[in-house]
Design a protein around this motif. Structure first.
Motif, PDB file in Angstrom:
ATOM      1  N   GLY A 104       0.829  -1.206  -0.167  1.00  0.00           N
ATOM      2  CA  GLY A 104       0.076  -0.144  -0.074  1.00  0.00           C
ATOM      3  C   GLY A 104       0.859   1.356  -0.002  1.00  0.00           C
ATOM      4  O   GLY A 104       0.299   2.391   0.129  1.00  0.00           O
ATOM      5  N   THR A 105       2.138   1.240  -0.056  1.00  0.00           N
ATOM      6  CA  THR A 105       2.941   2.342  -0.197  1.00  0.00           C
ATOM      7  C   THR A 105       2.999   3.278  -1.576  1.00  0.00           C
ATOM      8  O   THR A 105       3.239   4.432  -1.364  1.00  0.00           O
ATOM      9  CB  THR A 105       4.437   1.931   0.112  1.00  0.00           C
ATOM     10  OG1 THR A 105       4.844   1.108  -0.806  1.00  0.00           O
ATOM     11  CG2 THR A 105       4.409   1.453   1.439  1.00  0.00           C
ATOM     12  N   GLY A 106       2.296   2.761  -2.615  1.00  0.00           N
ATOM     13  CA  GLY A 106       2.476   3.450  -3.849  1.00  0.00           C
ATOM     14  C   GLY A 106       3.871   3.919  -4.409  1.00  0.00           C
ATOM     15  O   GLY A 106       4.635   3.122  -3.908  1.00  0.00           O
ATOM     16  N   ASN A 107       3.857   4.950  -5.045  1.00  0.00           N
ATOM     17  CA  ASN A 107       5.071   5.463  -5.473  1.00  0.00           C
ATOM     18  C   ASN A 107       4.968   6.960  -5.441  1.00  0.00           C
ATOM     19  O   ASN A 107       4.046   7.647  -5.525  1.00  0.00           O
ATOM     20  CB  ASN A 107       5.737   4.894  -6.850  1.00  0.00           C
ATOM     21  CG  ASN A 107       4.912   5.141  -7.833  1.00  0.00           C
ATOM     22  OD1 ASN A 107       4.896   6.535  -8.195  1.00  0.00           O
ATOM     23  ND2 ASN A 107       4.178   4.194  -8.786  1.00  0.00           N
ATOM     24  N   ALA A 108       6.108   7.621  -5.350  1.00  0.00           N
ATOM     25  CA  ALA A 108       6.332   9.205  -5.090  1.00  0.00           C
ATOM     26  C   ALA A 108       5.913   9.769  -6.451  1.00  0.00           C
ATOM     27  O   ALA A 108       5.612  10.929  -6.469  1.00  0.00           O
ATOM     28  CB  ALA A 108       7.766   9.388  -4.713  1.00  0.00           C
ATOM     29  N   VAL A 109       5.962   9.058  -7.599  1.00  0.00           N
ATOM     30  CA  VAL A 109       5.776   9.689  -9.044  1.00  0.00           C
ATOM     31  C   VAL A 109       4.348   9.916  -9.385  1.00  0.00           C
ATOM     32  O   VAL A 109       4.050  11.042  -9.777  1.00  0.00           O
ATOM     33  CB  VAL A 109       6.618   8.792 -10.087  1.00  0.00           C
ATOM     34  CG1 VAL A 109       6.487   9.383 -11.177  1.00  0.00           C
ATOM     35  CG2 VAL A 109       7.916   8.544  -9.759  1.00  0.00           C
TER      36      VAL A 109
ATOM     37  N   THR B  89       1.482   7.426  -7.936  1.00  0.00           N
ATOM     38  CA  THR B  89       0.500   6.738  -7.302  1.00  0.00           C
ATOM     39  C   THR B  89       0.517   7.041  -5.887  1.00  0.00           C
ATOM     40  O   THR B  89       1.578   6.600  -4.928  1.00  0.00           O
ATOM     41  CB  THR B  89       0.586   5.401  -7.613  1.00  0.00           C
ATOM     42  OG1 THR B  89       0.370   4.866  -9.196  1.00  0.00           O
ATOM     43  CG2 THR B  89      -0.411   4.403  -6.972  1.00  0.00           C
ATOM     44  N   PRO B  90      -0.569   7.757  -5.432  1.00  0.00           N
ATOM     45  CA  PRO B  90      -0.324   8.143  -3.615  1.00  0.00           C
ATOM     46  C   PRO B  90      -0.486   6.708  -2.996  1.00  0.00           C
ATOM     47  O   PRO B  90      -0.963   5.785  -3.230  1.00  0.00           O
ATOM     48  CB  PRO B  90      -1.607   8.904  -3.602  1.00  0.00           C
ATOM     49  CG  PRO B  90      -2.043   9.429  -4.750  1.00  0.00           C
ATOM     50  CD  PRO B  90      -1.670   8.464  -5.796  1.00  0.00           C
ATOM     51  N   PRO B  91       0.018   6.913  -1.685  1.00  0.00           N
ATOM     52  CA  PRO B  91       0.020   5.780  -0.725  1.00  0.00           C
ATOM     53  C   PRO B  91      -1.457   5.627  -0.044  1.00  0.00           C
ATOM     54  O   PRO B  91      -2.176   6.541   0.012  1.00  0.00           O
ATOM     55  CB  PRO B  91       1.013   6.243   0.444  1.00  0.00           C
ATOM     56  CG  PRO B  91       0.966   7.640   0.203  1.00  0.00           C
ATOM     57  CD  PRO B  91       0.679   8.241  -0.962  1.00  0.00           C
ATOM     58  N   LEU B  92      -1.691   4.321   0.115  1.00  0.00           N
ATOM     59  CA  LEU B  92      -2.979   3.912   0.746  1.00  0.00           C
ATOM     60  C   LEU B  92      -2.264   3.569   2.313  1.00  0.00           C
ATOM     61  O   LEU B  92      -3.140   3.991   3.388  1.00  0.00           O
ATOM     62  CB  LEU B  92      -3.314   2.402   0.367  1.00  0.00           C
ATOM     63  CG  LEU B  92      -3.801   2.644  -1.244  1.00  0.00           C
ATOM     64  CD1 LEU B  92      -4.156   1.530  -1.547  1.00  0.00           C
ATOM     65  CD2 LEU B  92      -5.016   3.785  -1.366  1.00  0.00           C
ATOM     66  N   LYS B  93      -1.312   3.027   2.403  1.00  0.00           N
ATOM     67  CA  LYS B  93      -0.867   2.870   3.861  1.00  0.00           C
ATOM     68  C   LYS B  93      -0.929   4.175   4.805  1.00  0.00           C
ATOM     69  O   LYS B  93      -0.184   5.003   4.554  1.00  0.00           O
ATOM     70  CB  LYS B  93       0.649   2.276   3.920  1.00  0.00           C
ATOM     71  CG  LYS B  93       1.113   1.677   5.135  1.00  0.00           C
ATOM     72  CD  LYS B  93       2.393   0.993   4.990  1.00  0.00           C
ATOM     73  CE  LYS B  93       2.702   0.269   6.276  1.00  0.00           C
ATOM     74  NZ  LYS B  93       4.094  -0.402   6.058  1.00  0.00           N
ATOM     75  N   ASN B  94      -1.434   3.788   5.953  1.00  0.00           N
ATOM     76  CA  ASN B  94      -1.380   4.960   6.759  1.00  0.00           C
ATOM     77  C   ASN B  94      -2.034   6.410   6.346  1.00  0.00           C
ATOM     78  O   ASN B  94      -1.852   7.422   7.142  1.00  0.00           O
ATOM     79  CB  ASN B  94      -0.177   5.278   7.580  1.00  0.00           C
ATOM     80  CG  ASN B  94       0.460   4.173   8.029  1.00  0.00           C
ATOM     81  OD1 ASN B  94      -0.020   3.122   8.860  1.00  0.00           O
ATOM     82  ND2 ASN B  94       1.763   3.910   7.865  1.00  0.00           N
TER      83      ASN B  94
END
Length: 146
Positions: free
Chosen positions: A50-55, A57-62
């Motif tokens: 769920g961390t996504g990526n900085a480019v 895809t936003p994170p889901l985690k936390n």
């Protein structure tokens, strides 16, 4: 074609919990199916954790459940393009949304959280966000409680 059953068996094995039973999650009739739906439809961009990526895809985690604490955030989660247009029926999409909220950000679920329903998902996904999704997300995030 002969490999399809083997691939399905591998997916099911990977989705099976270590203990043999999935925890009860409100709004999730079948947690194993929701997990597989996440694996097939979401984790390619949002990553298995769920961390996504900085480019792009936003994170889901936390973070994902924090949207439920601001006006318009609940609708936003259904209206983002990847969610609104995914090839899952409304019931399965509601289930994977509820699973995702609990799996990646249960600490931020508001008291009295109402799980998404198929009817709510059907209504919201009819008006997906497109070009304005990034601006809308930024507005919502700026209103998150500290």
């Amino acid at each position: 074609m002969a490999r399809a059953p083997l691939m399905l068996a591998c997916l099911l094995a990977a989705a099976a919990p270590a203990s043999g039973t999935e925890p009860t999650i409100p709004g999730v009739e079948n947690p194993a199916r929701a997990r597989i739906d996440y694996m097939l439809k979401c984790q390619g961009c949002h990553q298995p954790d769920g961390t996504g990526n900085a480019v792009n895809t936003p994170p889901l985690k936390n973070e994902v459940a924090r949207f439920l604490s601001v006006e318009g955030g609940r609708a936003f989660l259904v209206q983002v393009p990847g969610v609104a247009s995914v090839d899952l029926g409304d019931e399965r999409l509601a289930e994977v949304l509820n699973w995702t909220l609990h799996r990646f950000d249960s600490a931020h679920l508001p008291k009295g959280f109402r799980p998404y329903t198929a009817a709510e998902v059907a209504r919201l996904r009819r008006t997906p966000l497109r070009l304005d999704r990034v601006e809308r997300r930024n507005q919502l995030v700026s209103r998150f409680p500290e």
